[in-house]
Write a protein that holds these residues in place. Structure first.
Motif, PDB file in Angstrom:
ATOM      1  N   ALA A 129      24.962  48.301  26.898  1.00 50.81           N
ATOM      2  CA  ALA A 129      26.175  47.846  27.595  1.00 50.81           C
ATOM      3  C   ALA A 129      27.330  47.867  26.608  1.00 50.81           C
ATOM      4  N   LEU A 130      28.533  48.041  27.123  1.00 54.64           N
ATOM      5  CA  LEU A 130      29.740  48.051  26.297  1.00 54.64           C
ATOM      6  C   LEU A 130      30.828  47.242  26.985  1.00 54.64           C
ATOM      7  N   ALA A 131      31.410  46.316  26.244  1.00 51.78           N
ATOM      8  CA  ALA A 131      32.591  45.587  26.702  1.00 51.78           C
ATOM      9  C   ALA A 131      33.795  46.158  25.983  1.00 51.78           C
ATOM     10  N   SER A 132      34.709  46.745  26.739  1.00 53.43           N
ATOM     11  CA  SER A 132      35.894  47.366  26.174  1.00 53.43           C
ATOM     12  C   SER A 132      37.107  46.909  26.979  1.00 53.43           C
ATOM     13  N   MET A 133      38.251  47.485  26.684  1.00 56.22           N
ATOM     14  CA  MET A 133      39.479  47.097  27.389  1.00 56.22           C
ATOM     15  C   MET A 133      40.504  48.213  27.296  1.00 56.22           C
ATOM     16  N   SER A 184      40.270  45.416  31.779  1.00 52.06           N
ATOM     17  CA  SER A 184      39.003  45.566  31.062  1.00 52.06           C
ATOM     18  C   SER A 184      38.241  46.793  31.549  1.00 52.06           C
ATOM     19  N   ARG A 185      37.478  47.368  30.614  1.00 53.03           N
ATOM     20  CA  ARG A 185      36.619  48.506  30.917  1.00 53.03           C
ATOM     21  C   ARG A 185      35.219  48.161  30.413  1.00 53.03           C
ATOM     22  N   TYR A 186      34.255  48.159  31.315  1.00 57.07           N
ATOM     23  CA  TYR A 186      32.878  47.839  30.962  1.00 57.07           C
ATOM     24  C   TYR A 186      31.964  49.011  31.339  1.00 57.07           C
ATOM     25  N   TYR A 187      30.845  49.119  30.606  1.00 60.18           N
ATOM     26  CA  TYR A 187      29.867  50.158  30.895  1.00 60.18           C
ATOM     27  C   TYR A 187      28.457  49.577  30.789  1.00 60.18           C
ATOM     28  N   ILE A 188      27.560  50.117  31.593  1.00 62.61           N
ATOM     29  CA  ILE A 188      26.134  49.846  31.430  1.00 62.61           C
ATOM     30  C   ILE A 188      25.370  51.160  31.524  1.00 62.61           C
ATOM     31  N   GLN A 189      24.287  51.241  30.778  1.00 65.73           N
ATOM     32  CA  GLN A 189      23.405  52.394  30.840  1.00 65.73           C
ATOM     33  C   GLN A 189      22.635  52.367  32.149  1.00 65.73           C
ATOM     34  N   THR A 190      22.623  53.513  32.857  1.00 67.29           N
ATOM     35  CA  THR A 190      21.863  53.642  34.098  1.00 67.29           C
ATOM     36  C   THR A 190      21.210  55.022  34.122  1.00 67.29           C
ATOM     37  N   PRO A 191      20.247  55.251  35.009  1.00 68.23           N
ATOM     38  CA  PRO A 191      19.780  56.629  35.224  1.00 68.23           C
ATOM     39  C   PRO A 191      20.953  57.511  35.634  1.00 68.23           C
ATOM     40  N   VAL A 192      20.955  58.727  35.170  1.00 72.55           N
ATOM     41  CA  VAL A 192      22.103  59.601  35.420  1.00 72.55           C
ATOM     42  C   VAL A 192      22.251  59.920  36.905  1.00 72.55           C
ATOM     43  N   ASP A 193      21.169  59.806  37.649  1.00 76.65           N
ATOM     44  CA  ASP A 193      21.224  60.084  39.088  1.00 76.65           C
ATOM     45  C   ASP A 193      21.330  58.807  39.920  1.00 76.65           C
ATOM     46  N   ALA A 194      21.732  57.710  39.286  1.00 77.22           N
ATOM     47  CA  ALA A 194      21.888  56.454  40.025  1.00 77.22           C
ATOM     48  C   ALA A 194      22.943  56.605  41.117  1.00 77.22           C
ATOM     49  N   ASP A 195      22.775  55.852  42.177  1.00 76.70           N
ATOM     50  CA  ASP A 195      23.702  55.884  43.314  1.00 76.70           C
ATOM     51  C   ASP A 195      24.663  54.701  43.188  1.00 76.70           C
ATOM     52  N   PRO A 215      26.896  47.353  43.684  1.00 79.55           N
ATOM     53  CA  PRO A 215      28.106  46.602  44.048  1.00 79.55           C
ATOM     54  C   PRO A 215      28.635  45.846  42.831  1.00 79.55           C
ATOM     55  N   ASP A 216      29.885  45.440  42.899  1.00 78.56           N
ATOM     56  CA  ASP A 216      30.527  44.803  41.748  1.00 78.56           C
ATOM     57  C   ASP A 216      29.744  43.612  41.219  1.00 78.56           C
ATOM     58  N   ASP A 234      26.683  40.840  36.934  1.00 82.68           N
ATOM     59  CA  ASP A 234      25.464  40.117  36.556  1.00 82.68           C
ATOM     60  C   ASP A 234      24.731  40.844  35.434  1.00 82.68           C
ATOM     61  N   GLU A 235      24.649  42.154  35.556  1.00 77.62           N
ATOM     62  CA  GLU A 235      23.937  42.944  34.541  1.00 77.62           C
ATOM     63  C   GLU A 235      24.688  42.930  33.206  1.00 77.62           C
ATOM     64  N   LEU A 236      25.999  43.014  33.266  1.00 80.60           N
ATOM     65  CA  LEU A 236      26.802  42.942  32.043  1.00 80.60           C
ATOM     66  C   LEU A 236      26.613  41.601  31.347  1.00 80.60           C
ATOM     67  N   ALA A 237      26.634  40.529  32.111  1.00 80.99           N
ATOM     68  CA  ALA A 237      26.462  39.203  31.522  1.00 80.99           C
ATOM     69  C   ALA A 237      25.111  39.079  30.834  1.00 80.99           C
ATOM     70  N   LEU A 238      24.092  39.679  31.425  1.00 85.06           N
ATOM     71  CA  LEU A 238      22.768  39.623  30.831  1.00 85.06           C
ATOM     72  C   LEU A 238      22.680  40.467  29.560  1.00 85.06           C
ATOM     73  N   ARG A 239      23.177  41.692  29.622  1.00 82.66           N
ATOM     74  CA  ARG A 239      23.025  42.610  28.483  1.00 82.66           C
ATOM     75  C   ARG A 239      23.945  42.273  27.319  1.00 82.66           C
ATOM     76  N   LEU A 240      25.141  41.771  27.602  1.00 81.13           N
ATOM     77  CA  LEU A 240      26.092  41.477  26.523  1.00 81.13           C
ATOM     78  C   LEU A 240      25.788  40.160  25.824  1.00 81.13           C
ATOM     79  N   GLY A 241      25.022  39.286  26.454  1.00 82.50           N
ATOM     80  CA  GLY A 241      24.627  38.048  25.816  1.00 82.50           C
ATOM     81  C   GLY A 241      25.426  36.854  26.283  1.00 82.50           C
ATOM     82  N   PRO A 242      24.928  35.649  25.984  1.00 78.47           N
ATOM     83  CA  PRO A 242      25.531  34.422  26.530  1.00 78.47           C
ATOM     84  C   PRO A 242      26.961  34.172  26.074  1.00 78.47           C
ATOM     85  N   LYS A 243      27.300  34.506  24.843  1.00 80.10           N
ATOM     86  CA  LYS A 243      28.661  34.263  24.366  1.00 80.10           C
ATOM     87  C   LYS A 243      29.669  35.096  25.148  1.00 80.10           C
TER      88      LYS A 243
END
Length: 392
Positions: free
Chosen positions: A209-213, A219-230, A235-236, A241-250
């Motif tokens: 995951a990447l937290a950027s701006m 803000s611009r955020y990214y998460i790794q997914t399968p390349v053929d993900a739909d 949904p947002d 939720d996934e960003l919060a989990l992967r980026l950590g509690p802080k």
């Protein structure tokens, strides 16, 4: 119509080259297939190396960047929620990066072209390159349904991976190197404050995951997914939720959620074409190479290509020297491959691959590499030197 340099492609590489040549008194025409609105709306990277910032200063398109851009002295590397900061400024003796979107760079360069009267022809269709191995190359295209011809001394191919420039080099001359990665980046853009004042690259057991701006309010955020993900499956709320989990509690505690204004999935690849010159044709930017976005080297590599190419063309017209032209491909490729190496390495460090399951050897190697970086100033210096950009 005649000019000295025909530039194919009106993205930041072609526009920056045009401004560098203009300041040296060299005429050029930019041909761009798309409309100006389309080009300026494309969402791209937003981290500029020290040398790329200096090039924009050199051509005088830095005023808005300095007002609105964000200077970053470091970035964070998170591992399963534990955050470690890489002090770019301290480790490199003062070098930093600038967070300023490629979209904004393109707008600034287009404004400069309009103000200086350097011609950019948008919606140029059916572009074709001719007689590239002679001293009198030319370009044909159609504008508003009317066939046009542009005679020139040189052609700069800055028209991206899918452009006409690279395929104009014969197949028996061109050699390509490629690695396609088994995942993509799902990106979300939202008008919310970033969760941290610097970028966070996260290696998590569920994936990267990447937290950027783009600014203090976008803000611009990214998460790794399968390349053929739909995208319909993301949904947002699920992305947040996934960003919060992967980026950590802080990071999660500081994250502001909001409605996405852009959402897309981008495949990742490493690609290099050699040579970057054939006859009177030069390749620059994505026409010659693609990097995975990890480390944000795409636009920055285009800037270094344009730096080398502009120097070569200026020396040719000012001194009659062909030395820079002859050396362009080798000089540009030397830096290209180093940036490719860093992007490939950084991607391998932070992403989940098929062999990096929780107990797999590859996952343990990632953790060992990260532990070494965290504990070694020398290792951090190597990371920082590459991240702020190797010198031209």
């Amino acid at each position: 119509m005649r000019t000295q340099v025909a530039i194919i492609g009106g993205g930041p590489a072609g526009l920056l080259l045009q401004q560098l040549l203009h300041l040296a008194g060299i005429e050029s025409v930019v041909l761009e297939q798309r409309s100006r609105d389309y080009v300026e709306a494309r969402i791209r990277a937003g981290v500029l190396e020290t040398s790329a910032v200096r090039l924009l200063e050199q051509v005088g398109v830095d005023a808005r960047m300095k007002r609105e851009g964000l200077i970053h002295d470091g970035f964070a590397l998170a591992v399963d929620g534990q955050v470690h900061r890489i002090d770019l400024k301290g480790l490199t003796g003062g070098s930093t990066v600038m967070v300023y979107g490629q979209t904004e760079v393109t707008k600034d360069l287009n404004d400069a072209a309009a103000a200086r009267g350097t011609p950019v022809i948008f919606e140029a269709q059916d572009v074709a390159l001719h007689d590239l191995k002679t001293d009198t190359p030319f370009v044909t295209y159609a504008k508003d349904g009317v066939a046009q011809r542009l005679d020139c001394d040189f052609v700069a191919g800055c028209d991206g991976y899918h452009g006409v420039s690279r395929p104009s080099i014969p197949a028996e001359v061109l050699r390509s190197f490629e690695r396609v990665y088994p995942f993509g980046w799902l990106g979300i853009l939202a008008d919310v404050p970033p969760c941290d004042h610097e970028l966070i690259y996260s290696n998590h057991e569920r994936g990267f995951a990447l937290a950027s701006m783009r600014s203090n309010v976008r803000s611009r955020y990214y998460i790794q997914t399968p390349v053929d993900a739909d995208l319909a499956d993301w949904p947002d709320d699920k992305i947040w939720d996934e960003l919060a989990l992967r980026l950590g509690p802080k990071a999660a505690a500081s994250m502001t959620r909001g409605e996405s204004i852009e959402k897309s999935i981008a495949p990742l690849r490493s690609f290099v074409a050699e040579p970057m010159r054939w006859g009177r044709l030069f390749l620059a930017g994505d026409a010659a190479h693609i990097v995975p976005p990890t480390g944000a080297k795409g636009l920055n590599l285009a800037a270094s290509d344009v730096h080398y190419l502009s120097e070569a063309l200026i020396a040719f017209y000012a001194k009659g020297s062909s030395d820079g032209i002859e050396a362009y491909s080798a000089k540009a490729l030397a830096r290209v491959w180093k940036a490719e190496r860093f992007s490939w390495w950084f991607t391998g460090l932070t992403h989940r691959f098929p062999d990096t399951d929780t107990d797999a050897f590859g996952r343990r190697m990632q953790r060992a590499e990260i532990d070494y970086i965290v504990s070694s100033r020398a290792a951090q210096m190597t990371v920082a030197e590459n991240y702020v950009g190797l010198p031209y």
